[in-house]
Design a protein around this motif. Structure first.
Motif, PDB file in Angstrom:
ATOM      1  N   ALA A 394      51.615  37.096  49.294  1.00 54.18           N
ATOM      2  CA  ALA A 394      52.929  38.340  48.900  1.00 54.18           C
ATOM      3  C   ALA A 394      53.047  38.277  47.419  1.00 54.18           C
ATOM      4  CB  ALA A 394      53.557  37.167  49.532  1.00 54.18           C
ATOM      5  N   LYS A 395      53.454  39.225  46.980  1.00 53.73           N
ATOM      6  CA  LYS A 395      54.412  39.791  45.280  1.00 53.73           C
ATOM      7  C   LYS A 395      54.785  40.315  45.334  1.00 53.73           C
ATOM      8  CE  LYS A 395      51.902  44.288  45.603  1.00 53.73           C
ATOM      9  NZ  LYS A 395      51.215  45.439  44.674  1.00 53.73           N
ATOM     10  N   ILE A 396      55.575  40.037  43.406  1.00 55.14           N
ATOM     11  CA  ILE A 396      56.558  41.236  44.149  1.00 55.14           C
ATOM     12  C   ILE A 396      56.831  42.056  42.913  1.00 55.14           C
ATOM     13  CG2 ILE A 396      58.135  39.076  43.878  1.00 55.14           C
ATOM     14  CD1 ILE A 396      58.221  38.892  40.144  1.00 55.14           C
ATOM     15  N   GLY A 397      55.117  42.647  42.494  1.00 57.74           N
ATOM     16  CA  GLY A 397      54.821  43.790  41.576  1.00 57.74           C
ATOM     17  C   GLY A 397      55.158  43.131  40.133  1.00 57.74           C
ATOM     18  N   ALA A 398      55.483  42.691  39.685  1.00 54.76           N
ATOM     19  CA  ALA A 398      55.811  42.567  38.039  1.00 54.76           C
ATOM     20  C   ALA A 398      54.868  41.549  37.424  1.00 54.76           C
ATOM     21  CB  ALA A 398      57.117  41.982  38.036  1.00 54.76           C
ATOM     22  N   SER A 399      54.712  41.547  36.062  1.00 53.78           N
ATOM     23  CA  SER A 399      53.597  41.297  35.322  1.00 53.78           C
ATOM     24  C   SER A 399      54.954  39.652  34.566  1.00 53.78           C
ATOM     25  CB  SER A 399      53.160  41.839  34.550  1.00 53.78           C
ATOM     26  OG  SER A 399      52.502  40.117  33.401  1.00 53.78           O
ATOM     27  N   VAL A 400      53.960  38.746  34.989  1.00 56.60           N
ATOM     28  CA  VAL A 400      55.269  37.485  33.981  1.00 56.60           C
ATOM     29  C   VAL A 400      54.868  36.474  33.132  1.00 56.60           C
ATOM     30  CG1 VAL A 400      56.544  37.400  36.778  1.00 56.60           C
ATOM     31  CG2 VAL A 400      54.571  36.117  36.171  1.00 56.60           C
ATOM     32  N   SER A 401      55.334  36.153  32.404  1.00 55.35           N
ATOM     33  CA  SER A 401      54.522  35.085  30.839  1.00 55.35           C
ATOM     34  C   SER A 401      54.147  33.686  32.145  1.00 55.35           C
ATOM     35  CB  SER A 401      55.434  35.263  30.095  1.00 55.35           C
ATOM     36  OG  SER A 401      55.116  33.680  29.166  1.00 55.35           O
ATOM     37  N   LEU A 402      53.054  33.059  31.203  1.00 57.31           N
ATOM     38  CA  LEU A 402      52.539  32.060  31.630  1.00 57.31           C
ATOM     39  C   LEU A 402      52.777  31.171  30.913  1.00 57.31           C
ATOM     40  CD1 LEU A 402      50.069  32.776  34.510  1.00 57.31           C
ATOM     41  CD2 LEU A 402      52.305  32.585  35.023  1.00 57.31           C
ATOM     42  N   GLU A 403      53.323  31.215  29.806  1.00 54.81           N
ATOM     43  CA  GLU A 403      53.241  30.118  28.927  1.00 54.81           C
ATOM     44  C   GLU A 403      54.783  29.078  28.805  1.00 54.81           C
ATOM     45  OE1 GLU A 403      54.716  32.734  25.466  1.00 54.81           O
ATOM     46  OE2 GLU A 403      52.356  33.653  25.281  1.00 54.81           O
ATOM     47  N   ASP A 404      54.061  28.501  28.312  1.00 50.39           N
ATOM     48  CA  ASP A 404      55.018  27.088  28.391  1.00 50.39           C
ATOM     49  C   ASP A 404      56.816  27.346  27.905  1.00 50.39           C
ATOM     50  OD1 ASP A 404      53.222  25.638  28.211  1.00 50.39           O
ATOM     51  OD2 ASP A 404      53.166  25.123  26.201  1.00 50.39           O
ATOM     52  N   SER A 405      57.207  27.222  29.575  1.00 49.53           N
ATOM     53  CA  SER A 405      59.021  27.743  29.518  1.00 49.53           C
ATOM     54  C   SER A 405      59.418  26.614  30.199  1.00 49.53           C
ATOM     55  CB  SER A 405      59.007  28.642  30.171  1.00 49.53           C
ATOM     56  OG  SER A 405      59.989  28.847  30.263  1.00 49.53           O
ATOM     57  N   THR A 406      60.571  26.561  30.609  1.00 50.29           N
ATOM     58  CA  THR A 406      62.012  25.336  31.134  1.00 50.29           C
ATOM     59  C   THR A 406      63.021  26.768  31.217  1.00 50.29           C
ATOM     60  OG1 THR A 406      62.609  24.573  29.703  1.00 50.29           O
ATOM     61  CG2 THR A 406      61.206  23.470  30.160  1.00 50.29           C
ATOM     62  N   PRO A 427      58.019  45.977  44.852  1.00 51.37           N
ATOM     63  CA  PRO A 427      59.317  45.547  45.468  1.00 51.37           C
ATOM     64  C   PRO A 427      60.188  45.687  44.043  1.00 51.37           C
ATOM     65  CG  PRO A 427      57.290  44.685  46.289  1.00 51.37           C
ATOM     66  CD  PRO A 427      56.808  45.342  45.486  1.00 51.37           C
ATOM     67  N   ALA A 428      59.913  45.501  42.256  1.00 47.62           N
ATOM     68  CA  ALA A 428      60.579  44.721  41.392  1.00 47.62           C
ATOM     69  C   ALA A 428      60.784  45.714  41.183  1.00 47.62           C
ATOM     70  CB  ALA A 428      59.319  43.913  40.213  1.00 47.62           C
ATOM     71  N   ASP A 429      60.163  47.214  41.112  1.00 47.77           N
ATOM     72  CA  ASP A 429      60.506  48.278  40.847  1.00 47.77           C
ATOM     73  C   ASP A 429      61.834  48.847  41.450  1.00 47.77           C
ATOM     74  OD1 ASP A 429      60.626  50.538  38.842  1.00 47.77           O
ATOM     75  OD2 ASP A 429      59.482  51.724  39.978  1.00 47.77           O
ATOM     76  N   LYS A 430      61.551  48.493  42.443  1.00 49.56           N
ATOM     77  CA  LYS A 430      62.766  48.578  43.891  1.00 49.56           C
ATOM     78  C   LYS A 430      63.906  48.225  43.781  1.00 49.56           C
ATOM     79  CE  LYS A 430      59.610  50.457  47.009  1.00 49.56           C
ATOM     80  NZ  LYS A 430      59.285  50.771  48.995  1.00 49.56           N
ATOM     81  N   ALA A 431      63.633  47.163  43.766  1.00 51.29           N
ATOM     82  CA  ALA A 431      64.874  46.185  43.047  1.00 51.29           C
ATOM     83  C   ALA A 431      66.013  46.229  42.047  1.00 51.29           C
ATOM     84  CB  ALA A 431      64.352  44.763  43.088  1.00 51.29           C
ATOM     85  N   GLY A 432      65.020  47.383  40.723  1.00 48.76           N
ATOM     86  CA  GLY A 432      65.768  47.141  39.532  1.00 48.76           C
ATOM     87  C   GLY A 432      65.135  46.423  38.657  1.00 48.76           C
ATOM     88  N   LEU A 433      64.083  45.051  38.708  1.00 51.37           N
ATOM     89  CA  LEU A 433      63.711  44.416  37.293  1.00 51.37           C
ATOM     90  C   LEU A 433      62.872  45.156  36.812  1.00 51.37           C
ATOM     91  CD1 LEU A 433      62.666  41.252  39.811  1.00 51.37           C
ATOM     92  CD2 LEU A 433      64.936  42.088  39.072  1.00 51.37           C
ATOM     93  N   GLU A 480      68.191  41.597  46.051  1.00 57.28           N
ATOM     94  CA  GLU A 480      67.538  41.438  46.863  1.00 57.28           C
ATOM     95  C   GLU A 480      66.227  41.965  47.353  1.00 57.28           C
ATOM     96  OE1 GLU A 480      68.505  42.134  51.747  1.00 57.28           O
ATOM     97  OE2 GLU A 480      68.370  40.380  51.468  1.00 57.28           O
ATOM     98  N   LEU A 481      65.048  41.414  47.272  1.00 56.45           N
ATOM     99  CA  LEU A 481      63.881  42.818  47.607  1.00 56.45           C
ATOM    100  C   LEU A 481      63.068  42.098  48.099  1.00 56.45           C
ATOM    101  CD1 LEU A 481      61.135  41.083  45.934  1.00 56.45           C
ATOM    102  CD2 LEU A 481      61.553  41.528  44.263  1.00 56.45           C
ATOM    103  N   THR A 482      61.995  42.737  49.337  1.00 57.35           N
ATOM    104  CA  THR A 482      61.144  42.414  49.846  1.00 57.35           C
ATOM    105  C   THR A 482      59.417  42.526  49.205  1.00 57.35           C
ATOM    106  OG1 THR A 482      62.423  43.870  52.335  1.00 57.35           O
ATOM    107  CG2 THR A 482      59.802  43.129  52.480  1.00 57.35           C
ATOM    108  N   LEU A 483      58.741  41.840  49.853  1.00 54.89           N
ATOM    109  CA  LEU A 483      57.531  41.294  49.230  1.00 54.89           C
ATOM    110  C   LEU A 483      56.696  42.094  49.473  1.00 54.89           C
ATOM    111  CD1 LEU A 483      58.029  37.603  49.323  1.00 54.89           C
ATOM    112  CD2 LEU A 483      58.246  38.782  47.209  1.00 54.89           C
ATOM    113  N   GLY A 484      55.354  42.683  48.862  1.00 54.60           N
ATOM    114  CA  GLY A 484      54.772  43.348  48.929  1.00 54.60           C
ATOM    115  C   GLY A 484      53.647  42.381  49.166  1.00 54.60           C
ATOM    116  N   SER A 485      52.238  42.894  49.515  1.00 55.66           N
ATOM    117  CA  SER A 485      51.222  42.520  49.867  1.00 55.66           C
ATOM    118  C   SER A 485      49.611  42.756  49.042  1.00 55.66           C
ATOM    119  CB  SER A 485      50.945  42.543  51.147  1.00 55.66           C
ATOM    120  OG  SER A 485      50.536  43.836  51.640  1.00 55.66           O
TER     121      SER A 485
END
Length: 490
Positions: A394-406, A427-433, A480-485
């Motif tokens: 499953a995916k949301i279709g967006a790149s996220v940072s994997l740097e240290d974070s809380t 999915p992320a694009d359609k949801a407006g992210l 709300e978004l629908t997960l892609g694949s």
């Protein structure tokens, strides 16, 4: 705290990250940890299409750009051992664990057999980003045993024996002995060996009557391309086997026995969603090559975010794990984690470990921090592998940072290889992210980092609807978004 394997020390482990929970009470169970800068959002293979190569930007990667890129140097992370125990904890490709650390440390593959002739067996190493866990593999070359000293007692002592022989004693259903007696015949010790002679030992369990065995990907990874696989039952019968499919991202694999015997009894699968902290657990595996070993404990925590690497620096696995204090060591990887009724609730996959190893193997042992892939997720993955031979993520279709974070999972400004950080039409694009948005919750699960988001998304199936809570310009929003694949690992 540090982990070692095959003589290669793993970098010191920082404190573990907090369990993402949305309540003060739950937060008391949290651990603090550093998240390794690595790849992207929970999309499996590469950005646009399976097999498409992707060069990642340090600290980020496109959602669809799985696998994640090699992590940049940074603070050392606590390694986790894959339960099967051959390769051992370490840094992928000698570049270090995600987020930094000592180079050259391998991780959780099958346990290497010490003192064995021929090519050295061993590969892999597990490092968790949020919580770096080491994969545990296993296998024992040579004899590991003990000698009972005979006392020359001439004093004429008297012994009293019970009227009931141990073999005649009836164990009530639900006791540990009864559960073990029922589950052991359906658990196998797996020996995996590559064409070059590398490999190790892990564990697996009967999934169906057709001869499919479920285990960890890191247990059989050495034998995927032209290697050799065998599965040995507690009865002593050994069967050749072949890999049906393997999911590196999920760290799940399915093998099939050649000339499978009739009368196989699959283990009953439980419901990992209904597991509660404090529930009893029973683990079966081959720690340090000691096949058919049974250990017990409890569920120590749920939804523990754990990330791992295959030791190459280019791929990682993520899970929202069940944590247990049942003793899990190199060689347990791929084995079943059972509840008090004997139902499989997870696949033992990784441990956080400290110590100097056993028998000179440099593989550390259990300190009561074991991690298992929830069976509800593993069941879905195994069924897809049997059906199609490839995993589906499953995916949301967006790149996220994997740097240290809380603070959450931040959508990066640039995707892997300069691609768009938000997949057009995804999915992320359609949801407006948009780039810069920080995702803080997925449904009711608190998201404290990119790796945590990936692990949580992968507990879902493509097509599932989820609610995303995110922050933009200081304001909290919900969509709300629908997960892609995404199909395949590469």
């Amino acid at each position: 705290m540090s982990t070692e394997n095959e003589g290669t020390a793993v970098p010191p482990a920082p404190s573990a990250p907090p369990v993402p929970v949305d309540s003060p009470a739950a937060s008391s169970q949290a651990e603090t940890a550093q998240h390794p800068p690595t790849a992207a959002d929970p999309a499996p293979p590469h950005a646009s299409s399976p097999g498409a190569p992707s060069s990642a930007v340090p600290g980020s990667a496109p959602d669809s750009g799985w696998p994640p890129p090699p992590p940049p140097a940074g603070p050392a992370q606590p390694p986790a051992y894959g339960a099967h125990g051959a390769d051992g904890p370490g840094v992928p490709g000698g570049s270090g664990v995600p987020g930094g650390g000592a180079p050259g440390a391998p991780w959780g593959t099958p346990y290497q057999q010490p003192q064995s002739p021929g090519p050295k067996r061993g590969r892999g190493g597990l490092l968790a980003g949020i919580l770096v866990a080491a994969l545990v593999a296993g296998g024992l070359g040579g004899g590991l045993g003990y000698t009972l000293a005979k006392n020359d007692d001439s004093s004429g002592s008297t012994t009293v024996s019970s009227s009931d022989g141990g073999g005649d004693f009836k164990r009530d259903p639900g006791t540990i002995a009864a559960v073990a007696a029922q589950a052991l015949p359906s658990t196998v010790t797996i020996e995996a060996e590559s064409s070059s002679g590398e490999g190790g030992t892990g564990t697996g369990f009967v999934f169906d009557t057709q001869g499919h065995i479920v285990t960890n990907n890191h247990v059989v990874a050495d034998a995927v391309d032209g290697g050799k696989l065998t599965a040995t039952f507690p009865s002593g019968k050994t069967y050749d086997a072949e890999v049906v499919g393997n999911a590196q991202g999920y760290d799940v694999a399915v093998i099939k026995l050649k000339n499978a015997p009739s009368g196989l009894k699959p283990l009953t699968l439980g419901n990992s969603d209904q597991v509660a902290v404090g529930d009893s657990t029973i683990a079966i595996g081959a720690p340090f090559g000691l096949s058919n070993t049974v250990t017990t404990g409890i569920i120590s925590a749920k939804n523990r975010p754990v990330a791992s690497s295959d030791g190459t620096g280019s791929q990682a696995s993520y899970m929202s794990a069940l944590q247990t204090d049942a003793s899990i060591n190199p060689g347990n990887s791929g084995g079943p984690l059972l509840d008090a009724k004997g139902n499989v609730i997870g696949i033992n996959s990784a441990i956080q470990s400290a110590g100097n190893g056993l028998g000179g193997t440099s593989q550390s042992g259990s300190i009561g921090l074991g991690f298992a892939i929830p069976i509800n997720q593993a069941k879905y993955v195994a069924q897809e592998l049997i059906k199609n031979g490839k995993p589906v993520y499953a995916k949301i279709g967006a790149s996220v940072s994997l740097e240290d974070s809380t603070d959450g999972a931040k959508i990066t400004d640039t995707g892997a290889g300069g691609s768009e950080p938000v997949e057009a039409g995804g999915p992320a694009d359609k949801a407006g992210l948009k780039p810069g948005d920080v995702i803080t919750k997925l449904d009711d699960r608190v998201i404290d980092s990119g790796p945590t988001l990936i692990g949580e998304i992968w507990t879902h199936k493509p097509g599932d609807k989820v609610t995303i809570t995110y922050e933009r310009d200081g304001k909290t929003r919900t969509v709300e978004l629908t997960l892609g694949s995404r199909v395949g690992d590469s």
